[in-house]
Design a protein around this motif. Structure first.
Motif, PDB file in Angstrom:
ATOM      1  N   GLU A  59       0.847  -1.183   0.000  1.00 49.14           N
ATOM      2  CA  GLU A  59       0.000   0.000   0.000  1.00 49.14           C
ATOM      3  C   GLU A  59       0.882   1.232   0.000  1.00 49.14           C
ATOM      4  N   LEU A  60       0.377   2.316  -0.597  1.00 47.47           N
ATOM      5  CA  LEU A  60       1.116   3.571  -0.654  1.00 47.47           C
ATOM      6  C   LEU A  60       0.258   4.695  -0.084  1.00 47.47           C
ATOM      7  N   SER A  61       0.892   5.578   0.634  1.00 44.15           N
ATOM      8  CA  SER A  61       0.240   6.774   1.164  1.00 44.15           C
ATOM      9  C   SER A  61       1.262   7.913   1.127  1.00 44.15           C
ATOM     10  N   GLN A  62       0.823   9.117   1.409  1.00 48.73           N
ATOM     11  CA  GLN A  62       1.717  10.267   1.299  1.00 48.73           C
ATOM     12  C   GLN A  62       1.295  11.373   2.257  1.00 48.73           C
ATOM     13  N   ASP A  63       2.273  12.205   2.551  1.00 49.81           N
ATOM     14  CA  ASP A  63       2.040  13.471   3.239  1.00 49.81           C
ATOM     15  C   ASP A  63       2.835  14.516   2.455  1.00 49.81           C
ATOM     16  N   PRO A  64       2.834  15.765   2.849  1.00 50.18           N
ATOM     17  CA  PRO A  64       3.521  16.777   2.030  1.00 50.18           C
ATOM     18  C   PRO A  64       4.995  16.508   1.777  1.00 50.18           C
ATOM     19  N   ASP A  65       5.676  15.778   2.678  1.00 48.81           N
ATOM     20  CA  ASP A  65       7.123  15.615   2.535  1.00 48.81           C
ATOM     21  C   ASP A  65       7.572  14.204   2.216  1.00 48.81           C
ATOM     22  N   PHE A  66       6.753  13.192   2.534  1.00 51.97           N
ATOM     23  CA  PHE A  66       7.217  11.811   2.401  1.00 51.97           C
ATOM     24  C   PHE A  66       6.194  10.968   1.633  1.00 51.97           C
ATOM     25  N   LEU A  67       6.731   9.949   0.986  1.00 52.71           N
ATOM     26  CA  LEU A  67       5.946   8.875   0.380  1.00 52.71           C
ATOM     27  C   LEU A  67       6.184   7.622   1.216  1.00 52.71           C
ATOM     28  N   ILE A  88      10.462  17.052  -4.490  1.00 59.13           N
ATOM     29  CA  ILE A  88       9.875  18.390  -4.373  1.00 59.13           C
ATOM     30  C   ILE A  88       8.903  18.358  -3.208  1.00 59.13           C
ATOM     31  N   PRO A  89       9.256  18.932  -2.061  1.00 61.47           N
ATOM     32  CA  PRO A  89       8.339  18.905  -0.912  1.00 61.47           C
ATOM     33  C   PRO A  89       7.010  19.587  -1.248  1.00 61.47           C
ATOM     34  N   GLY A  90       5.957  18.979  -0.780  1.00 64.95           N
ATOM     35  CA  GLY A  90       4.616  19.499  -1.043  1.00 64.95           C
ATOM     36  C   GLY A  90       3.998  19.022  -2.334  1.00 64.95           C
ATOM     37  N   GLN A  91       4.735  18.299  -3.179  1.00 58.75           N
ATOM     38  CA  GLN A  91       4.177  17.805  -4.431  1.00 58.75           C
ATOM     39  C   GLN A  91       3.171  16.690  -4.157  1.00 58.75           C
ATOM     40  N   TYR A  92       2.086  16.716  -4.922  1.00 58.26           N
ATOM     41  CA  TYR A  92       1.039  15.696  -4.740  1.00 58.26           C
ATOM     42  C   TYR A  92       1.208  14.600  -5.777  1.00 58.26           C
ATOM     43  N   PHE A  93       1.320  13.341  -5.299  1.00 55.05           N
ATOM     44  CA  PHE A  93       1.444  12.191  -6.174  1.00 55.05           C
ATOM     45  C   PHE A  93       0.044  11.632  -6.449  1.00 55.05           C
ATOM     46  N   GLU A  94      -0.341  11.584  -7.704  1.00 54.02           N
ATOM     47  CA  GLU A  94      -1.674  11.125  -8.080  1.00 54.02           C
ATOM     48  C   GLU A  94      -1.662   9.635  -8.385  1.00 54.02           C
ATOM     49  N   GLY A  95      -2.757   8.952  -7.985  1.00 53.69           N
ATOM     50  CA  GLY A  95      -2.940   7.553  -8.355  1.00 53.69           C
ATOM     51  C   GLY A  95      -2.187   6.569  -7.505  1.00 53.69           C
ATOM     52  N   LEU A  96      -2.030   6.839  -6.222  1.00 53.17           N
ATOM     53  CA  LEU A  96      -1.331   5.891  -5.352  1.00 53.17           C
ATOM     54  C   LEU A  96      -2.141   4.623  -5.092  1.00 53.17           C
ATOM     55  N   ASP A  97      -3.457   4.657  -5.338  1.00 52.79           N
ATOM     56  CA  ASP A  97      -4.277   3.463  -5.130  1.00 52.79           C
ATOM     57  C   ASP A  97      -4.445   2.649  -6.416  1.00 52.79           C
ATOM     58  N   MET A  98      -3.850   3.090  -7.498  1.00 54.84           N
ATOM     59  CA  MET A  98      -3.881   2.329  -8.751  1.00 54.84           C
ATOM     60  C   MET A  98      -2.738   1.323  -8.739  1.00 54.84           C
ATOM     61  N   LEU A  99      -2.905   0.227  -8.032  1.00 55.90           N
ATOM     62  CA  LEU A  99      -1.809  -0.687  -7.739  1.00 55.90           C
ATOM     63  C   LEU A  99      -1.280  -1.375  -8.990  1.00 55.90           C
ATOM     64  N   THR A 100      -2.156  -1.707  -9.918  1.00 58.44           N
ATOM     65  CA  THR A 100      -1.679  -2.390 -11.122  1.00 58.44           C
ATOM     66  C   THR A 100      -0.783  -1.493 -11.954  1.00 58.44           C
ATOM     67  N   SER A 101      -1.153  -0.226 -12.059  1.00 60.57           N
ATOM     68  CA  SER A 101      -0.344   0.697 -12.852  1.00 60.57           C
ATOM     69  C   SER A 101       0.998   0.999 -12.187  1.00 60.57           C
ATOM     70  N   LEU A 102       1.086   0.813 -10.856  1.00 55.75           N
ATOM     71  CA  LEU A 102       2.353   1.052 -10.169  1.00 55.75           C
ATOM     72  C   LEU A 102       3.345  -0.079 -10.381  1.00 55.75           C
ATOM     73  N   LEU A 103       2.819  -1.278 -10.627  1.00 57.15           N
ATOM     74  CA  LEU A 103       3.718  -2.399 -10.888  1.00 57.15           C
ATOM     75  C   LEU A 103       4.463  -2.151 -12.193  1.00 57.15           C
ATOM     76  N   ALA A 104       5.781  -2.254 -12.136  1.00 56.64           N
ATOM     77  CA  ALA A 104       6.585  -1.993 -13.326  1.00 56.64           C
ATOM     78  C   ALA A 104       6.312  -3.063 -14.371  1.00 56.64           C
TER      79      ALA A 104
END
Length: 608
Positions: A7-15, A80-96
């Motif tokens: 699972e992936l989650s984020q805050d303004p500074d960390f993934l 880049i601190p504060g950058q928003y990462f989109e699609g962290l719940d799209m698990l299939t697309s995250l798999l290389a």
């Protein structure tokens, strides 16, 4: 190697990446990340991800292991601190993917194969089965038409037509062009439409109005999204509004990540097919109030022309018309309100973003997976849609939802003359209501007229009683010759006062009734003359009439006959109807009516 759950989650500074690796050798694990690439290895688990944003190694990264839960938690600093990462719940697309691709796939494939070492290349299977080659002229081959996701499949039903005849309605899709499929579909829908079924659901819609009140999960999520947008005046990510279950996450991890090379026309048809499938799914969820049953698979594939007829649409309006026609032809509930409800729900799902669309597609995938032989539709459409939607840009879905929201669908577009049917049915119903109202009024007037008749009869009996009371004084002043008459009258009175009804108020016999009526007429006729001889003669005539008419079954008819005979006698003997005896004649008439009334009501004159 085993791909672990993650699972992936984020805050303004960390993934933050949480990886579940139970029974792994935690003493030997390796983590590598750079830019958008992330790798994790702990035997027997291996995970390689393509991150939606860049991370950096600057000494703030952290990693921890929970022995009770068997999970690794890795925190990676954002470049880049504060950058928003989109699609962290799209698990299939995250798999290389297995092999990277670009706009020039052939060049990339050749370069990638050149970089492979001899150890990584697979050995050729020399034991492969061989069959003799039969050369066939290209002109003799029948043309094969494509279908499936993006029209990328063909020849599937050529070998499985018998087994899959229950899944699709079209016969021999490999040899049927798109235009012919559409023509056959419209003809089948026109033959299936039942006006009686439609009008029954139109007028008796209690069950339909009940299911329309059901609120699926996307309604609350959509309300929350609108509220958040009003507060901050900007779009929010729907990751917090759409939550995937563990089963859904596991299914996403099982999908193979791959790319789809689609031209502009194919992408357009893929989007329209997505709308068609979502409309059918929203109908199924509404009518069953979120529960699944054995008909769920049938409802979804039957209402979607994309799934049932392998249709390729060219406009949103065509999609809506097709869905509306199929709702009014096939399922149990055939109401236009359900078409409108599915339309509004589909708009909400698209506005929530690809996370909501993916959640619906995963549910459809599960329904088809558990139904035989509908599982083939997963291979043709749903699996590819689940993988493709994860890589779709949110702006594309937002534009699609706007276009769908601007589209309109009226009953006149369906093509079944629904408005004319409804108008004719309403007219017939109004005529039936008028007839029923007229029947009710006549029923109300009938008892009122009967009550008026009974009131008039009661008043007549009262007046006759008063007349009898006044005439009794004249009878007391009669001559001695009248004593004999009074004696005869007393004898007849004893016979008259015999009981005429049983405990239930029913008549005991017609002979007794005839005797009573004749006695009443005789007693009423006594004061009508002053000559005893004529009076006795008159009494004899009345007794003969009573005996002759006693065979009639109805007492009232007997009394009427006696009255008629008295009138004839009065005409034949004018002396009896002289001016001096007018009052006595009135008494005769009133007394006769009273006798008939007493007979009908089963009353006793003495008690009255």
């Amino acid at each position: 190697m085993i791909t672990p759950a993650f699972e992936l989650s984020q805050d303004p500074d960390f993934l933050t990446i949480v990886i579940k690796v139970p029974y792994a050798r935690v003493s030997e694990f390796d983590v590598y990340f750079e830019g958008e690439e992330f790798k994790f290895y702990a035997k027997p688990y291996f995970l390689r991800l393509t991150l939606p944003g860049r991370v950096v190694e600057d000494g703030r990264e952290k990693a921890s292991y929970d022995t009770d839960k068997g999970t690794f938690t890795i925190q990676l600093p954002k470049e880049i601190p504060g950058q928003y990462f989109e699609g962290l719940d799209m698990l299939t697309s995250l798999l290389a993917p297995k092999k990277s691709r670009s706009a020039k796939p052939l060049v990339e494939e050749i370069a990638a194969s050149a970089d492979l070492s001899e150890e990584e290349e697979e050995e050729f299977d020399w034991e492969i089965e061989q069959t003799p080659y039969n050369e066939i002229a290209e002109s003799s081959l029948p043309p094969e038409y494509c279908y499936g996701f993006g029209n990328l499949r063909s020849g599937v039903f050529q070998r499985l037509q018998d087994e899959l005849s229950d899944v699709i309605d079209i016969k021999d899709p490999d040899q049927t062009p798109v235009d012919e499929r559409r023509r056959q579909r419209l003809a089948a829908e026109a033959a299936k439409f039942d006006p009686d079924h439609y009008l029954a659901d139109f007028f008796e819609d209690e069950a339909i109005q009940h299911v329309l009140k059901y609120k699926p999960w996307w309604i609350d999520a959509h309300k929350k999204m609108i509220a958040l947008q009003r507060e901050s005046h900007q779009e929010h990510d729907t990751q917090t509004l759409v939550v995937f279950s563990e089963e859904e996450r596991e299914q996403m991890r099982k999908f193979t990540n791959k790319s789809y090379l689609l031209d502009k026309r194919s992408r357009h048809r893929v989007y329209l097919g997505l709308i068609d499938i979502l409309l059918a799914y929203c109908y199924e969820i509404c009518v069953n109030e979120g529960d699944k049953n054995v008909e769920s698979s049938w409802n979804i594939r039957k209402l979607s022309a994309t799934l049932c007829w392998l249709e390729s649409f060219t406009s949103i309006h065509d999609v809506l018309v097709s869905f509306g026609r199929r709702v009014l032809c096939y399922p149990l509930h055939r109401h236009f309100g359900l078409v409108t409800r599915a339309f509004n729900d589909t708009v909400m799902i698209l506005q929530l973003g690809k996370a909501a669309v993916l959640k619906c597609l995963l549910d459809i995938h599960k329904i088809f997976r558990e139904n035989d032989p509908a599982y083939i539709l997963n291979d043709l459409f749903i699996t590819d849609y689940c993988i493709w939607i994860q890589k779709t840009k949110s702006k594309k879905l937002a534009a699609l939802s706007d276009s769908l929201q601007k589209a309109t669908l009226a009953k006149s577009h369906i093509g079944f003359e629904l408005e004319e049917l409804e108008a004719a049915a309403v007219l017939v119903q109004e005529e039936e209501n008028v007839l029923k109202a007229a029947g009710t009024v006549s029923e109300q007037q009938l008892p009122s007229s009967e009550s008026e008749t009974s009131d008039s009869e009661e008043s007549s009996s009262t007046s006759s009683s008063e007349t009898e009371g006044s005439d009794s004084d004249e009878q007391e002043s009669s001559t001695s010759e009248d004593g004999k008459i009074n004696s005869l009258q007393g004898t007849l009175q004893e016979e008259r006062t015999a009981p005429l009804t049983d405990c239930n108020g029913l008549r005991q016999g017609t002979n007794t009734s005839a005797t009573e009526v004749s006695d009443e007429k005789s007693r009423a006729a006594l004061p009508s003359t002053s000559v005893p001889g004529k009076l006795i003669e008159e009494l004899g005539k009345q007794m003969q009439t009573a005996i002759r008419l006693s065979e009639q079954p109805e007492g009232l008819a007997t009394a009427n006959c006696i009255l008629k005979e008295q009138e004839e006698n009065c005409v034949s003997e004018p002396g009896r109807c002289s001016k001096d005896s007018t009052e006595k004649g009135n008494f005769l008439e009133v007394s006769s009516k009273r006798s008939s009334l007493l007979f009908l009501c089963g009353r006793d004159e003495d008690k009255d």
